[in-house]
Design an enzyme around this catalytic site. Structure first.
Site, PDB file in Angstrom:
ATOM      1  N   GLY A  80      35.217  60.662   6.973  1.00  0.00           N
ATOM      2  CA  GLY A  80      34.048  61.898   6.639  1.00  0.00           C
ATOM      3  C   GLY A  80      32.662  61.875   7.448  1.00  0.00           C
ATOM      4  N   ASP A  81      31.708  62.304   7.458  1.00  0.00           N
ATOM      5  CA  ASP A  81      29.997  62.628   7.624  1.00  0.00           C
ATOM      6  C   ASP A  81      29.127  63.407   7.036  1.00  0.00           C
ATOM      7  OD1 ASP A  81      28.938  61.152  10.125  1.00  0.00           O
ATOM      8  OD2 ASP A  81      28.132  62.977   9.942  1.00  0.00           O
TER       9      ASP A  81
ATOM     10  N   ASN B 187      26.485  61.594   0.309  1.00  0.00           N
ATOM     11  CA  ASN B 187      27.044  60.587  -0.052  1.00  0.00           C
ATOM     12  C   ASN B 187      25.605  58.942   0.393  1.00  0.00           C
ATOM     13  OD1 ASN B 187      29.016  58.314   1.781  1.00  0.00           O
ATOM     14  ND2 ASN B 187      29.902  58.477  -0.237  1.00  0.00           N
TER      15      ASN B 187
ATOM     16  N   THR C 216      28.247  52.817   2.692  1.00  0.00           N
ATOM     17  CA  THR C 216      27.281  53.073   4.043  1.00  0.00           C
ATOM     18  C   THR C 216      25.977  52.306   2.753  1.00  0.00           C
ATOM     19  OG1 THR C 216      28.773  55.578   4.732  1.00  0.00           O
ATOM     20  CG2 THR C 216      26.206  54.718   5.674  1.00  0.00           C
TER      21      THR C 216
ATOM     22  N   LYS D  27      28.024  50.706  17.771  1.00  0.00           N
ATOM     23  CA  LYS D  27      28.093  49.923  15.261  1.00  0.00           C
ATOM     24  C   LYS D  27      29.609  49.830  15.247  1.00  0.00           C
ATOM     25  CE  LYS D  27      27.516  53.732  12.912  1.00  0.00           C
ATOM     26  NZ  LYS D  27      27.767  55.241  12.281  1.00  0.00           N
TER      27      LYS D  27
ATOM     28  N   SER E 274      35.768  51.667   6.286  1.00  0.00           N
ATOM     29  CA  SER E 274      37.084  52.616   6.628  1.00  0.00           C
ATOM     30  C   SER E 274      38.144  51.215   7.062  1.00  0.00           C
ATOM     31  CB  SER E 274      36.539  53.467   7.514  1.00  0.00           C
ATOM     32  OG  SER E 274      35.688  54.670   7.082  1.00  0.00           O
TER      33      SER E 274
ATOM     34  N   GLN F  58      28.795  55.314  17.528  1.00  0.00           N
ATOM     35  CA  GLN F  58      30.222  55.031  16.908  1.00  0.00           C
ATOM     36  C   GLN F  58      30.535  53.811  18.065  1.00  0.00           C
ATOM     37  OE1 GLN F  58      30.820  57.043  14.149  1.00  0.00           O
ATOM     38  NE2 GLN F  58      31.165  55.413  13.393  1.00  0.00           N
TER      39      GLN F  58
ATOM     40  N   LYS G  37      33.646  60.837  17.429  1.00  0.00           N
ATOM     41  CA  LYS G  37      33.464  61.551  16.313  1.00  0.00           C
ATOM     42  C   LYS G  37      33.723  63.108  16.420  1.00  0.00           C
ATOM     43  CE  LYS G  37      30.191  60.746  12.782  1.00  0.00           C
ATOM     44  NZ  LYS G  37      29.884  60.027  12.253  1.00  0.00           N
TER      45      LYS G  37
ATOM     46  N   LYS H 172      37.676  55.551  16.030  1.00  0.00           N
ATOM     47  CA  LYS H 172      37.049  56.024  14.564  1.00  0.00           C
ATOM     48  C   LYS H 172      35.641  56.783  14.238  1.00  0.00           C
ATOM     49  CE  LYS H 172      38.081  54.865  10.491  1.00  0.00           C
ATOM     50  NZ  LYS H 172      37.825  55.535  10.456  1.00  0.00           N
TER      51      LYS H 172
HETATM   52  N1  GLU Z   1      30.793  58.557   9.434  1.00  0.00           N
HETATM   53  C1  GLU Z   1      30.443  57.579   9.184  1.00  0.00           C
HETATM   54  C2  GLU Z   1      29.694  56.717  10.151  1.00  0.00           C
HETATM   55  O1  GLU Z   1      29.038  57.444  10.922  1.00  0.00           O
HETATM   56  C3  GLU Z   1      31.673  56.999   8.993  1.00  0.00           C
HETATM   57  C4  GLU Z   1      33.175  56.968   9.419  1.00  0.00           C
HETATM   58  C5  GLU Z   1      33.561  55.727   9.373  1.00  0.00           C
HETATM   59  O2  GLU Z   1      33.930  55.914   8.232  1.00  0.00           O
HETATM   60  O3  GLU Z   1      35.502  56.637  10.282  1.00  0.00           O
HETATM   61  O4  GLU Z   1      29.691  56.021  10.984  1.00  0.00           O
END
Ligand code: GLU
Length: 452
Positions: free
Chosen positions: A171-172, A247, A216, A120, A384, A117, A132, A96
């Site tokens: 997204g990112d 965002n 976020t 996190k 998410s 990630q 990612k 994810k």
């Molecule tokens: N890009 C976001 C992050 O850095 C969200 C990633 C997601 O929702 O999968 O955590």
């Protein structure tokens, strides 16, 4: 807690090995070092974690995909970009993490983001692994039709690697609702499946979760508030300096305003805006979300309270709280020194790795509450995961319910980081707390699932 010298030696050797085997990936090295630098006490205290191969496996992606993305612009010219998906760790759930479209994207950047990630996502307490992806495509100045053709070409390769139980992108930077729409459409067309849970950040009418766009930024402000509460304060009446105008920055500003704080700034790659009356959220949304313009337009339209500083560093504006919400390594040691001199009390990272390591140390030495991105910006990926849960149940929760869940998750992450730091002899050190707490959860699952 004392550290057995062998844990530190093991980590140092691994660090050298990672640099040797992953040349020319400075951001990936930085992200790995930042975690390894905090793990010695936990490896010393819990010998099962020092098992040969565990940390090595954690630092090596399970799978890395690199592919060609050809597309035609509106004049019929062919462009060739590069696409990436790094599937880093699936011990806790499907990979994810977001997709970033930005000219700076390369394998090292995607690996740093994927590595972050893992921890996190573990901190959210939800069932999501770490991954990612992205491309060096630059959406700026491109028409909707060009962005659509790019997204369709990108998905024409990516679709075979993802799935609701396999890998779930979102997204990112450079990837928002518009891009997720085009990507989802192409996935649905190729696979002939309505598989809502394959992507998150979808539109509200077709499987998207309420509060996902906001999550976020809202989460990062909630984390700042939790750190301040720990010190007997809150955000009401505090001034805040925010970087970025995407965002994350927009919804950071929205939540700061809702909690009675005064966000003074936002920025883009050209410079920053400082607004003595506090940022006008409606105008910022109009300029950035509707017109996809530059923040210099904001300053021109706002009137005398706002000033645009071309090329300046947003961190020179004095404030009580700083929320870096643009991109990696945007806040260096000099910036940190300026913020400390100006009396900053808390820093909450809305972006991924925005603060260089020397600046983090400077904040910590100065007694500033510092919330690392792994913890502070986990609200986005947490919602998410809630979007995935809603998709699997074919239901949609109310905004109030999602927001309540988000607040609970951010509160839990804060408590976990705080308590873990204390347990390992580093009270108030959220970096150590986040790294160790995330590591423990992933490592326990990896040990239980064997050498894979
Ligand atoms: N890009 C976001 C992050 O850095 C969200 C990633 C997601 O929702 O999968 O955590």
């Amino acid at each position: 807690m004392t550290t057995r010298p062998d844990s530190q030696t093991q980590l140092d050797a691994l660090r050298g090995e990672i640099e040797r085997r992953n040349p020319a990936q400075p951001e990936f090295h930085q992200a790995v070092h930042e975690v390894l630098d905090t793990l010695a006490p936990v490896l010393a205290a819990r010998p099962e974690y020092a098992e040969p191969g565990l940390v090595e496996r954690l630092c090596e992606p399970e799978r890395q995909v690199i592919f060609r993305v050809p597309w035609q612009d509106d004049k019929g010219r062919v462009h060739v970009n590069r696409g990436f998906r790094v599937e880093f760790n699936s011990a806790l759930g499907p990979y994810k993490g977001g997709l970033r479209f930005h000219p700076s994207v390369n394998l090292g950047i995607v690996k740093f983001l994927g590595f972050e990630q893992i921890f996190k996502n573990a901190l959210t307490g939800l069932g999501i692994g770490g991954g990612k992806g992205g491309s060096d495509f630059d959406p700026h100045g491109r028409s909707d039709a060009e962005v659509m053709r790019f997204c369709q070409s990108f998905m024409t390769e990516l679709y075979r690697h993802i799935g609701e139980h396999t890998d779930v992108p979102a997204g990112d930077i450079g990837v928002g609702g518009r891009e997720i729409g085009y990507l989802f459409g192409q996935y649905r067309r190729i696979t002939n499946r309505w598989e809502a849970g394959v992507l998150t950040g979808k539109g509200p009418g077709w499987g998207g979760s309420a509060i996902r766009p906001e999550a976020t930024g809202y989460g990062s402000v909630l984390f700042a508030e939790a750190m301040l509460r720990e010190r007997g304060e809150d955000l009401e009446g505090q001034t805040a300096v925010v970087s970025g105008s995407g965002n994350v920055a927009i919804y950071t500003i929205e939540k700061l305003l809702a909690l009675g704080a005064n966000p003074l700034t936002c920025s883009d790659s050209g410079g920053y805006v400082v607004d003595d009356k506090g940022i006008d959220l409606d105008l910022l949304k109009q300029v950035k979300e509707v017109e996809r313009g530059r923040i210099s337009d904001y300053a021109e339209r706002r009137g005398s309270s706002a000033r645009y500083v071309s090329g300046g560093r947003v961190w020179e504006v004095p404030a009580d709280v700083a929320l870096p919400s643009a991109t990696q390594n945007e806040l260096d040691e000099n910036d940190a020194a300026t913020l400390v001199r100006n009396g900053v009390k808390a820093v909450s990272e809305g972006a991924n790795m925005p603060t260089v390591p020397e600046a983090v140390h400077l904040f910590q030495r100065a007694g500033v509450a510092f919330g690392p991105g792994k913890a502070a910006n986990a609200g986005g990926v947490a919602v998410s995961a809630l979007e995935m849960a809603q998709n699997h149940a074919r239901t949609a929760w109310s905004p109030a319910r999602v927001e309540e869940e988000l607040a609970r998750i951010m509160g839990d992450i804060h408590t976990t980081c705080h308590e873990t730091a204390e347990r390992y002899g580093a009270p108030g050190d959220y970096v150590t707390g986040a790294n160790i707490a995330g590591f423990e959860r992933v490592a326990d699952s990896m040990l239980a699932q064997g050498v894979i």
